[in-house]
Design a protein around this motif. Structure first.
Motif, PDB file in Angstrom:
ATOM      1  N   PRO A 171       0.828  -1.212   0.000  1.00  0.00           N
ATOM      2  CA  PRO A 171       0.000   0.000   0.000  1.00  0.00           C
ATOM      3  C   PRO A 171       0.858   1.256   0.000  1.00  0.00           C
ATOM      4  O   PRO A 171       1.872   1.339   0.697  1.00  0.00           O
ATOM      5  CB  PRO A 171      -0.799  -0.132   1.298  1.00  0.00           C
ATOM      6  CG  PRO A 171      -0.894  -1.606   1.528  1.00  0.00           C
ATOM      7  CD  PRO A 171       0.423  -2.159   1.067  1.00  0.00           C
ATOM      8  N   GLY A 172       0.450   2.237  -0.811  1.00  0.00           N
ATOM      9  CA  GLY A 172       1.184   3.481  -0.926  1.00  0.00           C
ATOM     10  C   GLY A 172       2.118   3.513  -2.108  1.00  0.00           C
ATOM     11  O   GLY A 172       2.556   4.587  -2.528  1.00  0.00           O
ATOM     12  N   ASN A 173       2.430   2.353  -2.669  1.00  0.00           N
ATOM     13  CA  ASN A 173       3.286   2.289  -3.850  1.00  0.00           C
ATOM     14  C   ASN A 173       2.458   2.659  -5.076  1.00  0.00           C
ATOM     15  O   ASN A 173       1.292   2.277  -5.198  1.00  0.00           O
ATOM     16  CB  ASN A 173       3.854   0.875  -3.984  1.00  0.00           C
ATOM     17  CG  ASN A 173       4.930   0.763  -5.058  1.00  0.00           C
ATOM     18  OD1 ASN A 173       4.683   1.015  -6.221  1.00  0.00           O
ATOM     19  ND2 ASN A 173       6.115   0.356  -4.642  1.00  0.00           N
ATOM     20  N   LYS A 174       3.066   3.368  -6.015  1.00  0.00           N
ATOM     21  CA  LYS A 174       2.307   3.849  -7.175  1.00  0.00           C
ATOM     22  C   LYS A 174       1.817   2.723  -8.076  1.00  0.00           C
ATOM     23  O   LYS A 174       0.879   2.929  -8.861  1.00  0.00           O
ATOM     24  CB  LYS A 174       3.153   4.837  -7.979  1.00  0.00           C
ATOM     25  CG  LYS A 174       4.396   4.246  -8.607  1.00  0.00           C
ATOM     26  CD  LYS A 174       5.171   5.306  -9.380  1.00  0.00           C
ATOM     27  CE  LYS A 174       6.421   4.706 -10.030  1.00  0.00           C
ATOM     28  NZ  LYS A 174       7.174   5.745 -10.786  1.00  0.00           N
ATOM     29  N   VAL A 175       2.437   1.538  -7.993  1.00  0.00           N
ATOM     30  CA  VAL A 175       1.965   0.427  -8.829  1.00  0.00           C
ATOM     31  C   VAL A 175       1.080  -0.544  -8.044  1.00  0.00           C
ATOM     32  O   VAL A 175       0.657  -1.568  -8.575  1.00  0.00           O
ATOM     33  CB  VAL A 175       3.142  -0.346  -9.472  1.00  0.00           C
ATOM     34  CG1 VAL A 175       3.922   0.569 -10.394  1.00  0.00           C
ATOM     35  CG2 VAL A 175       4.046  -0.973  -8.428  1.00  0.00           C
ATOM     36  N   TYR A 176       0.800  -0.226  -6.793  1.00  0.00           N
ATOM     37  CA  TYR A 176      -0.113  -1.044  -5.985  1.00  0.00           C
ATOM     38  C   TYR A 176      -1.511  -0.949  -6.578  1.00  0.00           C
ATOM     39  O   TYR A 176      -2.009   0.142  -6.856  1.00  0.00           O
ATOM     40  CB  TYR A 176      -0.104  -0.516  -4.556  1.00  0.00           C
ATOM     41  CG  TYR A 176      -0.966  -1.263  -3.559  1.00  0.00           C
ATOM     42  CD1 TYR A 176      -0.555  -2.485  -3.034  1.00  0.00           C
ATOM     43  CD2 TYR A 176      -2.165  -0.714  -3.109  1.00  0.00           C
ATOM     44  CE1 TYR A 176      -1.321  -3.150  -2.085  1.00  0.00           C
ATOM     45  CE2 TYR A 176      -2.938  -1.363  -2.155  1.00  0.00           C
ATOM     46  CZ  TYR A 176      -2.512  -2.586  -1.650  1.00  0.00           C
ATOM     47  OH  TYR A 176      -3.276  -3.241  -0.709  1.00  0.00           O
ATOM     48  N   GLY A 177      -2.138  -2.106  -6.781  1.00  0.00           N
ATOM     49  CA  GLY A 177      -3.450  -2.092  -7.399  1.00  0.00           C
ATOM     50  C   GLY A 177      -4.199  -3.399  -7.197  1.00  0.00           C
ATOM     51  O   GLY A 177      -3.932  -4.140  -6.250  1.00  0.00           O
ATOM     52  N   VAL A 178      -5.099  -3.701  -8.112  1.00  0.00           N
ATOM     53  CA  VAL A 178      -5.952  -4.885  -7.992  1.00  0.00           C
ATOM     54  C   VAL A 178      -5.135  -6.171  -7.848  1.00  0.00           C
ATOM     55  O   VAL A 178      -5.415  -6.981  -6.957  1.00  0.00           O
ATOM     56  CB  VAL A 178      -6.924  -4.979  -9.187  1.00  0.00           C
ATOM     57  CG1 VAL A 178      -7.662  -6.313  -9.180  1.00  0.00           C
ATOM     58  CG2 VAL A 178      -7.933  -3.832  -9.143  1.00  0.00           C
ATOM     59  N   PRO A 179      -4.117  -6.421  -8.715  1.00  0.00           N
ATOM     60  CA  PRO A 179      -3.341  -7.659  -8.540  1.00  0.00           C
ATOM     61  C   PRO A 179      -2.675  -7.753  -7.174  1.00  0.00           C
ATOM     62  O   PRO A 179      -2.627  -8.834  -6.572  1.00  0.00           O
ATOM     63  CB  PRO A 179      -2.298  -7.583  -9.660  1.00  0.00           C
ATOM     64  CG  PRO A 179      -2.897  -6.671 -10.675  1.00  0.00           C
ATOM     65  CD  PRO A 179      -3.666  -5.665  -9.887  1.00  0.00           C
ATOM     66  N   SER A 180      -2.175  -6.623  -6.672  1.00  0.00           N
ATOM     67  CA  SER A 180      -1.496  -6.604  -5.374  1.00  0.00           C
ATOM     68  C   SER A 180      -2.447  -7.031  -4.262  1.00  0.00           C
ATOM     69  O   SER A 180      -2.118  -7.894  -3.430  1.00  0.00           O
ATOM     70  CB  SER A 180      -0.969  -5.194  -5.065  1.00  0.00           C
ATOM     71  OG  SER A 180      -0.508  -4.529  -6.205  1.00  0.00           O
ATOM     72  N   VAL A 181      -3.630  -6.437  -4.223  1.00  0.00           N
ATOM     73  CA  VAL A 181      -4.583  -6.704  -3.150  1.00  0.00           C
ATOM     74  C   VAL A 181      -5.098  -8.131  -3.223  1.00  0.00           C
ATOM     75  O   VAL A 181      -5.162  -8.846  -2.209  1.00  0.00           O
ATOM     76  CB  VAL A 181      -5.769  -5.712  -3.199  1.00  0.00           C
ATOM     77  CG1 VAL A 181      -6.708  -5.965  -2.023  1.00  0.00           C
ATOM     78  CG2 VAL A 181      -5.268  -4.273  -3.162  1.00  0.00           C
ATOM     79  N   LYS A 182      -5.479  -8.565  -4.430  1.00  0.00           N
ATOM     80  CA  LYS A 182      -6.058  -9.901  -4.558  1.00  0.00           C
ATOM     81  C   LYS A 182      -5.027 -10.988  -4.261  1.00  0.00           C
ATOM     82  O   LYS A 182      -5.357 -12.018  -3.654  1.00  0.00           O
ATOM     83  CB  LYS A 182      -6.674 -10.079  -5.942  1.00  0.00           C
ATOM     84  CG  LYS A 182      -7.916  -9.209  -6.141  1.00  0.00           C
ATOM     85  CD  LYS A 182      -8.589  -9.457  -7.481  1.00  0.00           C
ATOM     86  CE  LYS A 182      -9.854  -8.608  -7.614  1.00  0.00           C
ATOM     87  NZ  LYS A 182     -10.551  -8.810  -8.914  1.00  0.00           N
ATOM     88  N   ALA A 183      -3.793 -10.786  -4.668  1.00  0.00           N
ATOM     89  CA  ALA A 183      -2.749 -11.760  -4.335  1.00  0.00           C
ATOM     90  C   ALA A 183      -2.548 -11.831  -2.828  1.00  0.00           C
ATOM     91  O   ALA A 183      -2.323 -12.907  -2.258  1.00  0.00           O
ATOM     92  CB  ALA A 183      -1.438 -11.396  -5.035  1.00  0.00           C
ATOM     93  N   ASN A 184      -2.650 -10.677  -2.173  1.00  0.00           N
ATOM     94  CA  ASN A 184      -2.471 -10.640  -0.721  1.00  0.00           C
ATOM     95  C   ASN A 184      -3.627 -11.285   0.028  1.00  0.00           C
ATOM     96  O   ASN A 184      -3.504 -11.580   1.215  1.00  0.00           O
ATOM     97  CB  ASN A 184      -2.285  -9.193  -0.249  1.00  0.00           C
ATOM     98  CG  ASN A 184      -0.829  -8.805  -0.185  1.00  0.00           C
ATOM     99  OD1 ASN A 184      -0.141  -9.065   0.795  1.00  0.00           O
ATOM    100  ND2 ASN A 184      -0.333  -8.195  -1.244  1.00  0.00           N
ATOM    101  N   TRP A 185      -4.751 -11.465  -0.617  1.00  0.00           N
ATOM    102  CA  TRP A 185      -5.849 -12.206   0.015  1.00  0.00           C
ATOM    103  C   TRP A 185      -5.398 -13.626   0.319  1.00  0.00           C
ATOM    104  O   TRP A 185      -5.744 -14.191   1.350  1.00  0.00           O
ATOM    105  CB  TRP A 185      -7.057 -12.219  -0.908  1.00  0.00           C
ATOM    106  CG  TRP A 185      -8.179 -13.099  -0.426  1.00  0.00           C
ATOM    107  CD1 TRP A 185      -8.364 -14.431  -0.703  1.00  0.00           C
ATOM    108  CD2 TRP A 185      -9.263 -12.718   0.431  1.00  0.00           C
ATOM    109  NE1 TRP A 185      -9.502 -14.901  -0.079  1.00  0.00           N
ATOM    110  CE2 TRP A 185     -10.070 -13.872   0.625  1.00  0.00           C
ATOM    111  CE3 TRP A 185      -9.636 -11.514   1.037  1.00  0.00           C
ATOM    112  CZ2 TRP A 185     -11.225 -13.851   1.404  1.00  0.00           C
ATOM    113  CZ3 TRP A 185     -10.788 -11.492   1.807  1.00  0.00           C
ATOM    114  CH2 TRP A 185     -11.564 -12.647   1.994  1.00  0.00           C
ATOM    115  N   TYR A 186      -4.605 -14.192  -0.597  1.00  0.00           N
ATOM    116  CA  TYR A 186      -4.197 -15.589  -0.480  1.00  0.00           C
ATOM    117  C   TYR A 186      -2.847 -15.793   0.208  1.00  0.00           C
ATOM    118  O   TYR A 186      -2.619 -16.852   0.802  1.00  0.00           O
ATOM    119  CB  TYR A 186      -4.083 -16.217  -1.879  1.00  0.00           C
ATOM    120  CG  TYR A 186      -5.348 -16.197  -2.674  1.00  0.00           C
ATOM    121  CD1 TYR A 186      -6.361 -17.125  -2.435  1.00  0.00           C
ATOM    122  CD2 TYR A 186      -5.548 -15.262  -3.693  1.00  0.00           C
ATOM    123  CE1 TYR A 186      -7.528 -17.120  -3.185  1.00  0.00           C
ATOM    124  CE2 TYR A 186      -6.705 -15.255  -4.447  1.00  0.00           C
ATOM    125  CZ  TYR A 186      -7.699 -16.181  -4.185  1.00  0.00           C
ATOM    126  OH  TYR A 186      -8.855 -16.174  -4.925  1.00  0.00           O
TER     127      TYR A 186
END
Length: 309
Positions: A171-186
């Motif tokens: 979070p806070g990184n300019k390339v943080y987005g949908v893939p980042s969050v969804k991967a972190n779910w798992y």
């Protein structure tokens, strides 16, 4: 050196082997399927080490191609199941395994299928996913496999460097987005190194990166995964807007979005790129109930000049 009669120390595929097999099978790598074959034995062994594959692991590999990584995985893993979409490559890969590693032929299975629709695999339940993923479908394939096979404890994928950055972003990184969050779910996600272009044939026009994902429990929440992912999608569909505005459609109105954010303890002026997966789950839990007759609210961030209908 013959590609079908290897010595015990030369069963991995080198550049000459890859080209010889491709010629023999009439294979011409296509950009459509993201086919870039690894031609360096040191690289595939490095991937296996980074994935921490052991003799207890049953590994699933997506997109094995001509078998470069497959053979390296079979050196260590208890079992390897490869999922290949190309019927020509799928037809010949078992023969390559049998010819170059005859003692491991019984520890190998192949599934001819699009990995995006695979729901079951032969052999033991996979404990690891290790793959050189086609760049154009890397993220959806990765998320599908993690969702479909909860027995996968560790994942190591090689993807386009830009995609690796997005998956591992915080979070806070300019390339943080949908893939980042969804991967972190798992899983806990991190970059595990870079791969140059010269280890592929044909050489891609971008660099590659390794991404490690270690399975963990998803956030504790009363919301379902789909409900949480719906919030994530909405937040990043308009990522330059504040959460109050970006989530207005999801919640029913900007006021309802602000109500959900307040209940979750999140500042409505933030943007989605600042939130953790746990915070997205908290928002999903607090989606307000609204009636069909509720009218959209005109907000300062949505000045269209039109009257609500």
């Amino acid at each position: 050196m013959s590609t079908t009669d290897p010595t015990p120390d030369s069963h991995l595929l080198g550049a000459a082997d890859i080209r010889a097999l491709a010629d023999a099978f009439g294979v011409k790598p296509t950009k459509q399927r993201g086919q870039n074959f690894v031609i360096d034995g040191n690289t595939v062994r490095r991937i296996v080490r980074a994935a921490e594959v052991t003799a207890e692991d049953a590994v699933v590999e997506v997109g094995p191609g001509l078998g470069s990584l497959t053979l390296a995985l079979l050196e260590t893993a208890r079992h390897v199941t490869a999922v290949e979409i190309d019927p020509v490559l799928a037809r010949h890969l078992p023969d390559t395994v049998a010819a170059r590693m005859p003692g491991k032929a019984d520890a190998f299975d192949l599934v001819l299928s699009d990995a995006m629709v695979v729901t079951e695999l032969p052999g033991p339940a996979p404990t690891a996913l290790v793959a050189n993923l086609p760049y154009n479908v890397a993220v959806p394939v990765l998320l599908h496999m993690l969702a479909t096979f909860p027995s996968i404890e560790r994942t190591l994928v090689m993807v386009q460097s830009e995609v690796a950055d997005r998956l591992a972003a915080k979070p806070g990184n300019k390339v943080y987005g949908v893939p980042s969050v969804k991967a972190n779910w798992y899983a806990d996600v991190k970059r595990s190194g870079a791969i140059g272009r010269n280890v592929f044939w044909p050489a891609p026009n971008v660099d590659s990166g390794l991404v490690s994902l270690i399975r963990r429990d998803p956030p504790v929440t009363t919301a379902t995964r789909d409900e949480v992912f719906a919030v994530v999608d909405a937040a990043f569909a308009q990522r330059r807007k504040t959460l109050r505005a970006a989530l207005a459609g999801w919640a029913g109105s900007a006021a309802a979005a602000e109500q959900a954010l307040a209940a979750a303890g999140i500042d409505h002026k933030l943007r989605g790129e600042m939130l953790t997966v746990e915070q997205f789950a908290a928002i999903a839990e607090n989606k307000p109930e609204h009636t069909p007759e509720s009218k959209p609210e005109r907000t300062p961030e949505n000045k269209t000049g039109n009257k609500p209908e």
